[in-house]
Design a protein around this motif. Structure first.
Motif, PDB file in Angstrom:
ATOM      1  N   LEU A 187       0.826  -1.207   0.000  1.00 39.86           N
ATOM      2  CA  LEU A 187       0.000   0.000   0.000  1.00 39.86           C
ATOM      3  C   LEU A 187       0.860   1.257   0.000  1.00 39.86           C
ATOM      4  O   LEU A 187       0.473   2.288  -0.574  1.00 39.86           O
ATOM      5  CB  LEU A 187      -0.923  -0.006   1.217  1.00 39.86           C
ATOM      6  N   ASP A 188       2.030   1.180   0.648  1.00 40.94           N
ATOM      7  CA  ASP A 188       2.890   2.354   0.729  1.00 40.94           C
ATOM      8  C   ASP A 188       3.503   2.703  -0.615  1.00 40.94           C
ATOM      9  O   ASP A 188       3.597   3.878  -0.978  1.00 40.94           O
ATOM     10  CB  ASP A 188       3.977   2.103   1.767  1.00 40.94           C
ATOM     11  N   ARG A 244      -1.849   4.357  -6.011  1.00 41.20           N
ATOM     12  CA  ARG A 244      -3.302   4.483  -5.952  1.00 41.20           C
ATOM     13  C   ARG A 244      -3.824   3.535  -4.887  1.00 41.20           C
ATOM     14  O   ARG A 244      -3.107   2.637  -4.444  1.00 41.20           O
ATOM     15  CB  ARG A 244      -3.922   4.129  -7.307  1.00 41.20           C
ATOM     16  N   PRO A 245      -5.054   3.725  -4.438  1.00 36.54           N
ATOM     17  CA  PRO A 245      -5.618   2.768  -3.472  1.00 36.54           C
ATOM     18  C   PRO A 245      -5.723   1.379  -4.079  1.00 36.54           C
ATOM     19  O   PRO A 245      -5.963   1.206  -5.272  1.00 36.54           O
ATOM     20  CB  PRO A 245      -7.006   3.365  -3.166  1.00 36.54           C
ATOM     21  N   VAL A 269      -4.812   1.294   8.108  1.00 36.16           N
ATOM     22  CA  VAL A 269      -5.236   1.613   6.750  1.00 36.16           C
ATOM     23  C   VAL A 269      -6.642   2.197   6.814  1.00 36.16           C
ATOM     24  O   VAL A 269      -7.385   1.988   7.788  1.00 36.16           O
ATOM     25  CB  VAL A 269      -5.209   0.375   5.829  1.00 36.16           C
ATOM     26  N   THR A 277      -5.994   2.439   1.518  1.00 32.66           N
ATOM     27  CA  THR A 277      -4.772   3.218   1.456  1.00 32.66           C
ATOM     28  C   THR A 277      -4.312   3.534   2.864  1.00 32.66           C
ATOM     29  O   THR A 277      -5.074   3.353   3.844  1.00 32.66           O
ATOM     30  CB  THR A 277      -4.970   4.521   0.661  1.00 32.66           C
ATOM     31  N   GLN A 290       1.160   8.076   7.484  1.00 36.78           N
ATOM     32  CA  GLN A 290       2.370   8.286   6.698  1.00 36.78           C
ATOM     33  C   GLN A 290       3.286   9.298   7.363  1.00 36.78           C
ATOM     34  O   GLN A 290       4.505   9.154   7.347  1.00 36.78           O
ATOM     35  CB  GLN A 290       2.001   8.736   5.282  1.00 36.78           C
TER      36      GLN A 290
END
Length: 410
Positions: A356-357, A361-362, A392, A400, A406
């Motif tokens: 995901l990182d 995009r999602p 998430v 995401t 983040q």
């Protein structure tokens, strides 16, 4: 008068019949050409190996599982990049050379470069650098494991440093360590200055014997995209699926006439491996190993080389889903309820977070299953567990990492 009318009708009828005859012959020849083309295609398809035809029919999830990359128990001097079939032996190449990986977008080119990088990360005498002048979009999975140069100024400065400092220093070493430079963007060559391009030519012409190797990804093989003095220096070419015969001739030159036809490959993941030794034999279609960007980002580097600014550990911290609890103590503010850390996560959950990182995009459950090579229901369970922990967030088009998470990770 009647005689003239009859004569005119006879002449007109003759011209009409001649026109109809010519039309019929043209249609017949066109049909024969179409039938001959269909027969040639059917014969060509029949000549293809059974494994190649089965590979073209398999779904993406099955391909990622059957031809997925797995770490080797011991490091060998050669790296495996493909297989001859689902149960066939691995195809290996020597990494200590300049390697050109060709293929249009989505053909598996970047996955092959990630397989090479994973081998270098596990080798103690190898170090890696990733260059991308487009803000690091194509080399996001390499961050934290090797230096990543994401601006043209940094790339040109590094080329000048290689030519003026590092290559002369390597020439004085008895056994210089190996350095692999990954360039997954062919447009870099068009944006380099003339001085930097000369430095790159110097590096690629003299670097191999000094331990500097270029692993170059090319998605648009044209005569003007890669200069000939650079293109001719690659001693190994891993050619994935291409769209036109012209692109195939730029990559393999006269070998296309000898049966090396990457533009006739049936599916992404299929490729041809060219080396000077293999050039004398008949081409063999092999199937590249699949390694997702998320899994590469989750790998641990075993080699000794890592610049301090790129070696900061990534710690994922989960805060409590409840709001902060404040107490009326004497001059003491309430503290946030402690949360779980990344140490409590499973290996599959860490791989999912890494995927995901690095994704732009999602990702949904199907996308994550394809990245990790697992079933869709297992990917859905992993995403549900991460969402319950607050690591998430679910968007309209997938999952995401939230911006606040983040920021905590950085």
């Amino acid at each position: 008068m009647k005689v003239y009318l009859c004569l005119a009708a006879a002449v007109g009828g003759w011209f009409y019949l001649r026109h109809r005859l010519r039309t019929w012959k043209a249609v017949r020849d066109a049909r024969r050409a179409i039938d001959a083309g269909k027969a040639a295609k059917s014969r060509e398809a029949a000549r293809r190996a059974l494994t190649q035809r089965l590979h073209a029919l398999l779904p993406d999830t099955a391909v990622s599982r059957l031809f997925g990359w797995t770490p080797e128990r011991r490091i060998r001097p050669t790296v495996r990049v493909a297989r001859r079939g689902p149960f066939g032996r691995y195809e290996r190449i020597d990494p200590a050379q300049h390697i050109l990986v060709v293929g249009f977008t989505g053909s598996g080119k970047s996955s092959t470069l990630r397989v090479l990088a994973a081998w270098a990360f596990a080798s103690p005498r190898w170090s890696l650098e990733a260059w991308d002048g487009k803000w690091g979009a194509s080399v996001r999975a390499y961050r934290g494991k090797c230096p990543v140069l994401d601006t043209m100024d940094a790339i040109e400065a590094r080329l000048r440093d290689l030519v003026t400092r590092e290559l002369p220093a390597r020439a004085l070493m008895a056994e210089p360590p190996h350095l692999a430079i990954v360039m997954d963007e062919s447009r870099l060559l068009n944006e380099l200055s003339s001085a930097a391009l000369r430095d790159l030519v110097t590096v690629i012409q003299t670097g191999r014997e000094l331990g500097v190797h270029l692993w170059f990804g090319l998605q648009d093989p044209k005569t003007d995209s890669v200069p000939s003095e650079i293109r001719d220096q690659f001693s190994a070419k891993l050619v994935h699926q291409l769209q036109t015969e012209e692109a195939a001739r730029v990559a393999l030159k006269e070998l296309v006439s000898a049966g090396w036809s990457p533009h006739r490959l049936m599916r992404s993941g299929q490729m041809l491996i060219w080396t000077p030794v293999r050039a004398m034999s008949a081409p063999r279609v092999v199937y590249g190993l699949w390694l997702s960007a998320g899994r590469l980002a989750a790998l641990e580097r075993k080699g000794p080389y890592a610049a301090p600014e790129f070696a900061r550990p990534v710690v994922l911290v989960k805060a409590s889903a409840r709001p902060p609890v404040r107490t009326e103590g004497a001059g003491q503010a309430g503290a946030r309820t402690p949360g779980r850390t990344a140490d409590a996560l499973t290996g599959r959950q860490r791989e999912a977070l890494m995927a995901l990182d690095v994704a732009d995009r999602p990702l949904g459950a199907a996308d994550l299953a394809r990245e990790l090579g697992i079933e869709r229901n297992r990917a859905h369970d992993v995403l549900t567990q991460l969402r319950r922990r607050g690591l998430v967030a679910q968007a309209a088009d997938g999952f995401t990492i939230p911006l606040d998470r983040q920021a905590e990770k950085d």
